[in-house]
Design an enzyme around this catalytic site. Structure first.
Site, PDB file in Angstrom:
ATOM      1  N   HIS A 122       0.852  -1.201   0.000  1.00 44.83           N
ATOM      2  CA  HIS A 122       0.000   0.000   0.000  1.00 44.83           C
ATOM      3  C   HIS A 122       0.883   1.245   0.000  1.00 44.83           C
ATOM      4  O   HIS A 122       1.223   1.795   1.046  1.00 44.83           O
ATOM      5  CB  HIS A 122      -0.923  -0.006   1.227  1.00 44.83           C
ATOM      6  CG  HIS A 122      -2.017   1.014   1.159  1.00 44.83           C
ATOM      7  ND1 HIS A 122      -3.354   0.676   1.129  1.00 44.83           N
ATOM      8  CD2 HIS A 122      -1.985   2.364   1.105  1.00 44.83           C
ATOM      9  CE1 HIS A 122      -4.085   1.779   1.072  1.00 44.83           C
ATOM     10  NE2 HIS A 122      -3.265   2.825   1.060  1.00 44.83           N
TER      11      HIS A 122
ATOM     12  N   HIS B 129       1.276   4.921  -2.239  1.00 47.06           N
ATOM     13  CA  HIS B 129       0.790   5.835  -3.273  1.00 47.06           C
ATOM     14  C   HIS B 129       1.961   6.548  -3.943  1.00 47.06           C
ATOM     15  O   HIS B 129       2.780   7.173  -3.265  1.00 47.06           O
ATOM     16  CB  HIS B 129      -0.151   6.871  -2.668  1.00 47.06           C
ATOM     17  CG  HIS B 129      -1.437   6.307  -2.170  1.00 47.06           C
ATOM     18  ND1 HIS B 129      -2.557   6.214  -2.964  1.00 47.06           N
ATOM     19  CD2 HIS B 129      -1.786   5.789  -0.961  1.00 47.06           C
ATOM     20  CE1 HIS B 129      -3.549   5.679  -2.258  1.00 47.06           C
ATOM     21  NE2 HIS B 129      -3.102   5.407  -1.042  1.00 47.06           N
TER      22      HIS B 129
ATOM     23  N   ASP C   1       2.000   9.268  -5.771  1.00 43.91           N
ATOM     24  CA  ASP C   1       2.027  10.729  -5.623  1.00 43.91           C
ATOM     25  C   ASP C   1       2.237  11.187  -4.186  1.00 43.91           C
ATOM     26  O   ASP C   1       2.367  12.384  -3.936  1.00 43.91           O
ATOM     27  CB  ASP C   1       0.763  11.366  -6.211  1.00 43.91           C
ATOM     28  CG  ASP C   1      -0.528  10.832  -5.616  1.00 43.91           C
ATOM     29  OD1 ASP C   1      -0.479   9.832  -4.870  1.00 43.91           O
ATOM     30  OD2 ASP C   1      -1.592  11.409  -5.899  1.00 43.91           O
TER      31      ASP C   1
ATOM     32  N   HIS D  40      -9.874   1.010  -0.413  1.00 44.86           N
ATOM     33  CA  HIS D  40      -9.697   1.830   0.786  1.00 44.86           C
ATOM     34  C   HIS D  40     -11.021   1.844   1.557  1.00 44.86           C
ATOM     35  O   HIS D  40     -12.034   2.316   1.039  1.00 44.86           O
ATOM     36  CB  HIS D  40      -9.372   3.278   0.411  1.00 44.86           C
ATOM     37  CG  HIS D  40      -7.942   3.550   0.107  1.00 44.86           C
ATOM     38  ND1 HIS D  40      -7.323   3.100  -1.032  1.00 44.86           N
ATOM     39  CD2 HIS D  40      -7.005   4.260   0.797  1.00 44.86           C
ATOM     40  CE1 HIS D  40      -6.064   3.518  -1.038  1.00 44.86           C
ATOM     41  NE2 HIS D  40      -5.845   4.227   0.063  1.00 44.86           N
TER      42      HIS D  40
ATOM     43  N   GLU E  77     -10.892   3.473   6.999  1.00 46.67           N
ATOM     44  CA  GLU E  77      -9.735   4.309   7.354  1.00 46.67           C
ATOM     45  C   GLU E  77     -10.160   5.485   8.214  1.00 46.67           C
ATOM     46  O   GLU E  77      -9.433   5.908   9.105  1.00 46.67           O
ATOM     47  CB  GLU E  77      -9.052   4.827   6.080  1.00 46.67           C
ATOM     48  CG  GLU E  77      -7.887   5.767   6.347  1.00 46.67           C
ATOM     49  CD  GLU E  77      -7.263   6.336   5.078  1.00 46.67           C
ATOM     50  OE1 GLU E  77      -6.182   6.930   5.182  1.00 46.67           O
ATOM     51  OE2 GLU E  77      -7.854   6.191   3.990  1.00 46.67           O
TER      52      GLU E  77
ATOM     53  N   ASP F 183       1.870   3.729   3.125  1.00 52.23           N
ATOM     54  CA  ASP F 183       0.833   4.597   2.565  1.00 52.23           C
ATOM     55  C   ASP F 183       1.468   5.661   1.666  1.00 52.23           C
ATOM     56  O   ASP F 183       1.311   5.632   0.451  1.00 52.23           O
ATOM     57  CB  ASP F 183      -0.011   5.246   3.667  1.00 52.23           C
ATOM     58  CG  ASP F 183      -1.376   5.706   3.178  1.00 52.23           C
ATOM     59  OD1 ASP F 183      -1.739   5.395   2.025  1.00 52.23           O
ATOM     60  OD2 ASP F 183      -2.093   6.369   3.941  1.00 52.23           O
TER      61      ASP F 183
END
EC number: 3.5.4.4
Length: 335
Positions: A12, A14, A16, A197, A200, A278
């Protein structure tokens, strides 16, 4: 305990949220992109959580600047390459990078060009480092439903060529899964694996619906199953892996401290948890740092880590051949 030397898997992460600050500055200067500051120490405050953050929405604001420098094929390839280069240095052997293609169309790139560019960066890094990477395509929940269909349809040609799964990401509202039933039905028919997702930002019921309505095979975060007995039971019974990101969860105010995070409780109760970053830049973290924090504040042992590592191997969307290779690294997990 030297966690740095241990083999790792990242499920997991990202794209960006994991850019080098130097790369943001370099591309901004090269492409004449305005930044609030061209001073590295000052810019960090705009893209990373340095001291405090009040919510998931505030956390997500940190992605505005990175996405400004991710609008050309050259830049996307470079940023994907550098991410794998960085995690390989942390002894990550396998990574599933996720990103939302529609965040990168500002300068006229189409979805296919965007995906191709990121895959090219991943494949270039694979040639140079002891790492394997795959790509998860994200559909933004703050965009309309037709845009999600577009990502699913146009990304399907890359399944088996580096794209492995589809995801729903961005801010989390109660009962969002019901809106995406047809989108995820199409994704499954196309051959995508499915990770969502959910759970969360305080809504454990979303995990229940993501599994029952969207056929989620994995859950991104999922920590709020602790407040929904039905979701907790389903995750445990179906052995649904959770992609847990402790530092990120502290930053979004899901929990106040590592000690109060439910990660270790989940692990001890047999929930299939995995450990992830993350967003390496936004949360100023690495897998090694995550493990060190869990060791320091929650008593994570080397035996615990071996379970986490093998959980990640099983939970990954890697090919059977890659999984066998990853399993072999487990022999290196010793104190």
């Amino acid at each position: 305990m030297n966690f740095k030397k241990l083999p790792k898997i990242e499920l997991h992460c990202h794209l960006d949220g994991s850019l080098r600050i130097d790369t943001i500055l370099d591309i901004a200067k090269k492409d004449n992109i305005p930044l609030p500051s061209y001073n590295k120490k000052e810019l960090i405050n705009y893209v990373s959580i340095m001291d405090d953050c009040n919510s998931l929405d505030e956390y997500l604001n940190k992605f505005f600047i990175p996405n400004k420098v991710m609008q050309t094929k050259e830049n996307l390839k470079r940023i994907a390459f550098e991410l794998l280069e960085d995690v390989a240095a942390d002894n990550v052997k396998y990574i599933e990078v996720r990103f939302a293609p529609l965040l990168h169309v500002e300068k006229g790139l189409n979805i296919e060009e965007i995906i191709e560019s990121v895959l090219a960066g991943i494949k270039e890094a694979e040639k140079l480092y002891d790492i394997k990477g795959n790509l998860i395509l994200g559909c933004m929940r703050n965009m309309d439903i037709p845009s999600a269909f577009e990502v699913v349809k146009k990304g399907a040609k890359f399944i088996g060529k580096g794209v492995v799964a589809i995801d729903l990401c961005a801010g989390e509202e109660p009962h969002f899964p019901g809106k995406y039933i047809e989108v995820l039905k199409l994704a499954k028919e196309c051959g995508y694996r499915i990770t969502i997702h959910a759970g969360e930002a305080g809504v454990g019921e979303n995990v229940l619906e993501a599994i029952n309505l969207l056929n989620a095979e994995r859950i991104g975060h999922g920590i709020y199953i602790k407040n929904c007995a039905e979701a907790y039971k389903l995750v445990k019974e179906k052995n649904i892996p959770l992609e847990v990101c402790p530092t990120s969860n502290l930053h979004t105010k899901a929990f106040e401290s590592y000690e109060t995070h439910p990660f270790m409780d989940f692990l001890k109760d047999g929930i299939k948890v995995t450990i992830n970053t993350d967003n390496m830049t936004v949360s100023n973290t690495t897998i090694t740092k995550e493990l060190e924090m869990l060791n320091k504040f929650c008593g994570l042992s080397i035996e615990d880590y071996k379970i986490l590592y093998l959980n990640a191997v099983e939970a990954s969307f890697a090919s059977p051949e890659t999984k066998e290779i990853l399993k072999s690294y487990a022999n290196e997990i010793t104190a």
